[in-house]
Design a protein around this motif. Structure first.
Motif, PDB file in Angstrom:
ATOM      1  N   TYR A  36       0.838  -1.186   0.000  1.00  0.00           N
ATOM      2  CA  TYR A  36       0.000   0.000   0.000  1.00  0.00           C
ATOM      3  C   TYR A  36       0.878   1.242   0.000  1.00  0.00           C
ATOM      4  CZ  TYR A  36      -4.249  -2.601   1.204  1.00  0.00           C
ATOM      5  OH  TYR A  36      -5.337  -3.439   1.185  1.00  0.00           O
ATOM      6  N   GLN A  38       0.639   5.427   0.995  1.00  0.00           N
ATOM      7  CA  GLN A  38      -0.129   6.464   1.672  1.00  0.00           C
ATOM      8  C   GLN A  38       0.587   7.791   1.446  1.00  0.00           C
ATOM      9  OE1 GLN A  38      -0.265   6.092   6.006  1.00  0.00           O
ATOM     10  NE2 GLN A  38      -2.373   6.788   6.058  1.00  0.00           N
ATOM     11  N   GLY A  41      -1.016  13.118   3.859  1.00  0.00           N
ATOM     12  CA  GLY A  41      -2.346  13.716   3.892  1.00  0.00           C
ATOM     13  C   GLY A  41      -3.352  13.018   3.001  1.00  0.00           C
ATOM     14  N   GLY A  42      -2.950  11.910   2.414  1.00  0.00           N
ATOM     15  CA  GLY A  42      -3.818  11.202   1.487  1.00  0.00           C
ATOM     16  C   GLY A  42      -4.310   9.885   2.035  1.00  0.00           C
ATOM     17  N   THR A  43      -5.021   9.185   1.213  1.00  0.00           N
ATOM     18  CA  THR A  43      -5.593   7.924   1.641  1.00  0.00           C
ATOM     19  C   THR A  43      -4.644   6.760   1.367  1.00  0.00           C
ATOM     20  OG1 THR A  43      -7.565   6.543   1.525  1.00  0.00           O
ATOM     21  CG2 THR A  43      -6.728   7.425  -0.554  1.00  0.00           C
ATOM     22  N   LEU A  44      -5.032   5.598   1.820  1.00  0.00           N
ATOM     23  CA  LEU A  44      -4.284   4.379   1.532  1.00  0.00           C
ATOM     24  C   LEU A  44      -4.679   3.855   0.165  1.00  0.00           C
ATOM     25  CD1 LEU A  44      -4.649   2.552   4.936  1.00  0.00           C
ATOM     26  CD2 LEU A  44      -2.483   3.094   3.849  1.00  0.00           C
ATOM     27  N   GLN A  46      -3.995   0.664  -2.495  1.00  0.00           N
ATOM     28  CA  GLN A  46      -3.386  -0.650  -2.713  1.00  0.00           C
ATOM     29  C   GLN A  46      -2.627  -0.638  -4.031  1.00  0.00           C
ATOM     30  OE1 GLN A  46      -5.593  -4.489  -3.669  1.00  0.00           O
ATOM     31  NE2 GLN A  46      -5.310  -4.674  -1.459  1.00  0.00           N
ATOM     32  N   PHE A  88       4.315   7.160   2.397  1.00  0.00           N
ATOM     33  CA  PHE A  88       4.463   6.091   3.386  1.00  0.00           C
ATOM     34  C   PHE A  88       4.046   4.793   2.724  1.00  0.00           C
ATOM     35  CE2 PHE A  88       5.431   4.884   7.478  1.00  0.00           C
ATOM     36  CZ  PHE A  88       4.401   4.301   8.193  1.00  0.00           C
ATOM     37  N   LEU A  90       3.310   0.816   3.019  1.00  0.00           N
ATOM     38  CA  LEU A  90       2.911  -0.191   3.999  1.00  0.00           C
ATOM     39  C   LEU A  90       2.782  -1.552   3.326  1.00  0.00           C
ATOM     40  CD1 LEU A  90       0.212   1.988   5.675  1.00  0.00           C
ATOM     41  CD2 LEU A  90       2.058   0.928   6.956  1.00  0.00           C
TER      42      LEU A  90
ATOM     43  N   TYR B  90     -10.204   5.119   8.885  1.00  0.00           N
ATOM     44  CA  TYR B  90     -10.460   4.883   7.468  1.00  0.00           C
ATOM     45  C   TYR B  90     -11.646   3.948   7.305  1.00  0.00           C
ATOM     46  CZ  TYR B  90      -5.830   6.641   6.038  1.00  0.00           C
ATOM     47  OH  TYR B  90      -4.722   7.411   5.778  1.00  0.00           O
ATOM     48  N   LEU B 102      -8.984  -3.471  -1.565  1.00  0.00           N
ATOM     49  CA  LEU B 102      -9.681  -2.618  -0.617  1.00  0.00           C
ATOM     50  C   LEU B 102      -9.580  -1.186  -1.114  1.00  0.00           C
ATOM     51  CD1 LEU B 102      -8.725  -3.804   2.983  1.00  0.00           C
ATOM     52  CD2 LEU B 102     -10.849  -4.178   1.744  1.00  0.00           C
ATOM     53  N   PHE B 104     -10.021   2.548  -0.002  1.00  0.00           N
ATOM     54  CA  PHE B 104     -10.102   3.317   1.232  1.00  0.00           C
ATOM     55  C   PHE B 104     -10.660   4.706   0.975  1.00  0.00           C
ATOM     56  CE2 PHE B 104      -7.830   0.941   4.557  1.00  0.00           C
ATOM     57  CZ  PHE B 104      -7.311  -0.096   3.807  1.00  0.00           C
ATOM     58  N   GLY B 105     -11.377   5.233   1.978  1.00  0.00           N
ATOM     59  CA  GLY B 105     -11.775   6.621   1.941  1.00  0.00           C
ATOM     60  C   GLY B 105     -10.600   7.507   2.302  1.00  0.00           C
ATOM     61  N   GLN B 106     -10.830   8.800   2.297  1.00  0.00           N
ATOM     62  CA  GLN B 106      -9.755   9.755   2.579  1.00  0.00           C
ATOM     63  C   GLN B 106      -9.341   9.765   4.045  1.00  0.00           C
ATOM     64  OE1 GLN B 106      -8.564  10.349  -0.730  1.00  0.00           O
ATOM     65  NE2 GLN B 106      -7.942  12.158   0.404  1.00  0.00           N
ATOM     66  N   GLY B 107     -10.154   9.189   4.885  1.00  0.00           N
ATOM     67  CA  GLY B 107      -9.827   9.153   6.305  1.00  0.00           C
ATOM     68  C   GLY B 107     -10.406  10.332   7.073  1.00  0.00           C
TER      69      GLY B 107
END
Lengths: 114, 114
Positions: A36, A38, A41-44, A46, A88, A90, B90, B102, B104-107
């Motif tokens: 993943y 990231q 300031g953004g989303t995760l 895949q 980031f 993951l 998230y 998956l 993900f939303g922005q959190g």
């Protein structure tokens, strides 16, 4: 108990330089593995997943590649870094295949591209 | 493609007040899987709760959520916020397209203050 280790913890690299990030899972045979990204300031998001050794599927194209040379190891790499690669990274694993399987995330690698 | 919307980027609450974090999703699949992952500062995301059953309340660690397919929602709630609940939350959508993806939303950052 299963443990997931990522290396390095952090990297500062120049634009255009190569990159290799690693992930190892101990205590679990034949895990499903995922990468993943990231953004700050953004989303995760895949990037890749792997069900078995030697097989990797791409989910999103970001000028990155992934490989699974061993059952417990997952590598993310590129020959030429872009500024947009900062963020980031993951690694995650799951024991079951299927979208409902819980994914367990590693500690991550912070990448800064200058 | 699939998408997840978390409308609040930041929610600030006083300890003891109820928590509600919004999550709506879009997918072409009739049987979506919804997840809430929580990421505390300097930690990796971990699963908080998940569901695929319509109109059934799912609970874990004081938090609960109900998947409502009619409104494509999976809001996270807690009756009384604690300081330790401060984290990034998230919402994620699982697709049954065969790649365990998956989305993900922005959190939403939840900040609980004394």
């Amino acid at each position: 108990a299963q443990t997931i280790h990522q290396w390095p913890v952090a990297e500062i690299k120049a634009v255009g330089s190569p990159l290799s990030l690693g992930c190892t899972i101990k205590g679990k045979s034949s895990p499903n593995l995922y990468w993943y990204w990231q953004a700050t300031g953004g989303t995760l998001q895949q990037l890749f997943y792997s069900i078995t050794v030697g097989q990797v599927e791409s989910v999103v194209q970001l000028n990155l590649s992934a490989s699974r040379p061993k059952d417990d190891q997952f590598i993310l790499s590129t020959e030429k870094l872009l500024l947009s690669h900062s963020g980031f990274y993951l690694c995650a694993w799951s024991s079951d295949w299927g979208v409902y399987a819980e994914q367990f995330f590693g500690p991550g690698t912070r990448l800064t591209v200058l | 493609g699939d998408s997840v919307t978390q409308t609040e980027g930041l929610v600030t609450l006083t300890e003891g007040l109820p928590v509600m974090l919004n999550c709506t999703y879009q997918t072409i699949y009739s049987n979506p899987f919804l997840f809430w992952y929580v990421q505390h500062l300097n930690e990796s995301p971990r699963l908080l709760l998940k569901s695929f059953t319509d109109n059934k309340r799912t609970e874990h660690q004081g938090f609960h959520a109900t998947l409502h397919k009619s409104s494509s929602s999976f809001h996270l709630q807690k009756s009384s916020a604690q300081l330790s609940d401060s984290a990034l939350y998230y919402c994620a959508l699982g697709a049954t397209g065969g790649n365990n993806k998956l989305t993900f939303g922005q959190g939403t950052v939840l900040s609980v203050i004394p």
